[in-house]
Motif scaffolding. Structure first.
Motif, mmCIF file in Angstrom:
data_model
loop_
_atom_site.group_PDB
_atom_site.id
_atom_site.type_symbol
_atom_site.label_atom_id
_atom_site.label_comp_id
_atom_site.label_asym_id
_atom_site.label_seq_id
_atom_site.Cartn_x
_atom_site.Cartn_y
_atom_site.Cartn_z
ATOM 1 N N ASP A 1 0.834 -1.202 0.000
ATOM 2 C CA ASP A 1 0.000 0.000 0.000
ATOM 3 C C ASP A 1 0.876 1.262 0.000
ATOM 4 O O ASP A 1 0.571 2.239 -0.700
ATOM 5 C CB ASP A 1 -0.919 0.014 1.221
ATOM 6 C CG ASP A 1 -2.053 -0.990 1.111
ATOM 7 O OD1 ASP A 1 -2.280 -1.497 -0.012
ATOM 8 O OD2 ASP A 1 -2.694 -1.279 2.140
ATOM 9 N N SER B 1 2.442 1.664 -3.436
ATOM 10 C CA SER B 1 1.445 2.137 -4.393
ATOM 11 C C SER B 1 1.258 3.646 -4.263
ATOM 12 O O SER B 1 1.141 4.369 -5.265
ATOM 13 C CB SER B 1 0.115 1.415 -4.157
ATOM 14 O OG SER B 1 -0.885 1.904 -5.021
ATOM 15 N N TRP B 2 1.256 4.138 -3.023
ATOM 16 C CA TRP B 2 1.128 5.576 -2.807
ATOM 17 C C TRP B 2 2.336 6.315 -3.367
ATOM 18 O O TRP B 2 2.195 7.376 -3.999
ATOM 19 C CB TRP B 2 0.976 5.869 -1.314
ATOM 20 C CG TRP B 2 1.063 7.329 -1.001
ATOM 21 C CD1 TRP B 2 0.102 8.287 -1.204
ATOM 22 C CD2 TRP B 2 2.203 8.024 -0.474
ATOM 23 N NE1 TRP B 2 0.562 9.514 -0.826
ATOM 24 C CE2 TRP B 2 1.843 9.397 -0.370
ATOM 25 C CE3 TRP B 2 3.471 7.614 -0.068
ATOM 26 C CZ2 TRP B 2 2.730 10.347 0.122
ATOM 27 C CZ3 TRP B 2 4.355 8.563 0.424
ATOM 28 C CH2 TRP B 2 3.978 9.918 0.506
ATOM 29 N N GLU C 1 3.954 9.860 -10.112
ATOM 30 C CA GLU C 1 3.216 10.111 -11.354
ATOM 31 C C GLU C 1 2.567 11.495 -11.335
ATOM 32 O O GLU C 1 2.564 12.210 -12.340
ATOM 33 C CB GLU C 1 2.148 9.033 -11.554
ATOM 34 C CG GLU C 1 1.400 9.153 -12.865
ATOM 35 C CD GLU C 1 0.405 8.028 -13.065
ATOM 36 O OE1 GLU C 1 -0.358 8.087 -14.038
ATOM 37 O OE2 GLU C 1 0.385 7.079 -12.238
ATOM 38 N N SER C 2 2.049 11.893 -10.186
ATOM 39 C CA SER C 2 1.366 13.183 -10.098
ATOM 40 C C SER C 2 2.317 14.358 -10.208
ATOM 41 O O SER C 2 1.902 15.478 -10.511
ATOM 42 C CB SER C 2 0.583 13.275 -8.782
ATOM 43 O OG SER C 2 1.466 13.353 -7.676
ATOM 44 N N THR D 1 2.005 6.724 -7.014
ATOM 45 C CA THR D 1 0.982 7.727 -7.319
ATOM 46 C C THR D 1 1.548 9.134 -7.191
ATOM 47 O O THR D 1 1.298 10.006 -8.034
ATOM 48 C CB THR D 1 -0.223 7.562 -6.375
ATOM 49 O OG1 THR D 1 -0.789 6.263 -6.540
ATOM 50 C CG2 THR D 1 -1.284 8.604 -6.672
ATOM 51 N N VAL D 2 2.327 9.368 -6.136
ATOM 52 C CA VAL D 2 2.946 10.685 -5.924
ATOM 53 C C VAL D 2 3.921 11.003 -7.054
ATOM 54 O O VAL D 2 3.928 12.120 -7.598
ATOM 55 C CB VAL D 2 3.676 10.729 -4.569
ATOM 56 C CG1 VAL D 2 4.497 12.006 -4.437
ATOM 57 C CG2 VAL D 2 2.681 10.633 -3.422
#
Length: 322
Positions: A293, A296-297, A303-304, A300-301
């Motif tokens: 988890d 995965s975060w 990519e953003s 995400t960070v």
């Protein structure tokens, strides 16, 4: 060794330190005692055992045959106990608690400013940071996961590449306002320059001589620039409007996006592809789901924030007059 956390091993730790260094003063430094206290503890052990552990002369000490046998056995035993203690701690911790080992510069300039987002998303999952540039042992040190810079080859571990890194030239907006005639790389030759002087896994970190060579500026003497052992000092020198610094753009992305730092010139020095930041965890983990988890975060960070470089690039060209 972390055996200082194992109850009842004080005397054994002192003996192993003395046997490893063959010097009471060096052993005393390792176990945070005085040389006299180390010598007293060894003598007390010898009296209890009924034989000498060390041969002593005016300049050095040597293990006796009996001491050598015990040194090997005790060292292995303490190491095994540390491994067991690390496993016991991981089992004892609730699955909602993770310990992350991470380097100081990555933690300070990349992770910590973003970690609040994760806590908002997962208030049930707490993170303890073990901030160190040392490579921790997952089992011995009770570490669940780590972020490491290297080549991704870590035995008995799963390694996920987060991103590669590069180095660019930056200065503060105030510095650029004072030195408005920075139009080409040669213009930097008359200005104070700073960089990180270090090697990582045998790879020399980019310095100003390398940057100037890539910019086709010849006959640059690296002694003209200021070498720091830590990125913190380079960033501080840039913030204080003192120098132009070579830094990793991802680690100063906040300053670049906010405009307090400006990237000079469209020149990026990439490190070899095999060197990157990796998220690493043991192949066998009791907290695999929680670790997944967190990973995965992280993705995400990352990519953003991919669009940051475009915005920074636009600001850079405007600021440099190009």
């Amino acid at each position: 060794m972390n055996s200082k956390f194992i109850p009842g091993t004080r005397a054994l730790r002192i003996f192993v330190a003395a046997g490893k260094h063959l010097h009471f003063s060096k052993a005393a430094t390792e176990v945070s005692l005085t040389p006299a206290a180390v010598s007293y503890q060894i003598k007390e052990m010898e009296e209890q055992l009924g034989f000498s552990l060390f041969k002593r002369n005016s300049r050095s000490i040597q293990l006796t045959p009996e001491g050598s046998i015990l040194f090997t056995a005790v060292s292995e035993s303490l190491d095994n106990m540390e491994q067991a203690l690390g496993s016991a701690r991981r089992i004892n911790k609730h699955s909602s608690h993770l310990t992350l080992s991470v380097g100081a510069r990555f933690a300070t300039y990349w992770l910590l400013p973003k970690l609040g987002e994760f806590k908002q998303l997962r208030p049930d999952l707490s993170i303890t940071l073990d901030i160190t540039d040392d490579v921790r042992d997952f089992g011995r040190d009770g570490i669940d996961m780590a972020i490491r810079f290297g080549n991704g080859r870590y035995p008995d571990c799963v390694a996920n590449k987060l991103f590669e890194t590069s180095v660019v030239a930056v200065c503060s907006a105030e510095f650029l306002a004072i030195h408005q005639d920075i139009n080409k790389p040669e213009d930097l030759l008359r200005l104070p320059l700073s960089y990180v002087n270090c090697t990582v896994n045998g790879q020399t970190w980019p310095d100003w001589k390398m940057w100037m060579s890539q910019a086709n500026v010849n006959a640059f003497d690296n002694s003209q620039s200021i070498a720091f052992s830590d990125l913190n000092h380079v960033i501080q020198a840039v913030q204080d409007n003192v120098t132009v610094g070579l830094v990793e753009p991802r680690l100063v992305s906040n300053q670049l996006s906010q405009g307090s730092f400006v990237q000079l010139f469209d020149l990026t020095m990439k490190l070899p592809d095999e060197f990157a930041y990796y998220f690493v965890y043991p192949e066998s983990s009791e907290k695999e789901e929680a670790v997944a988890d967190f990973l995965s975060w992280l993705f995400t960070v990352i990519e953003s924030h991919q669009g940051e470089n475009i915005a920074v690039g636009e600001a850079k060209h405007q600021a440099s007059g190009k």
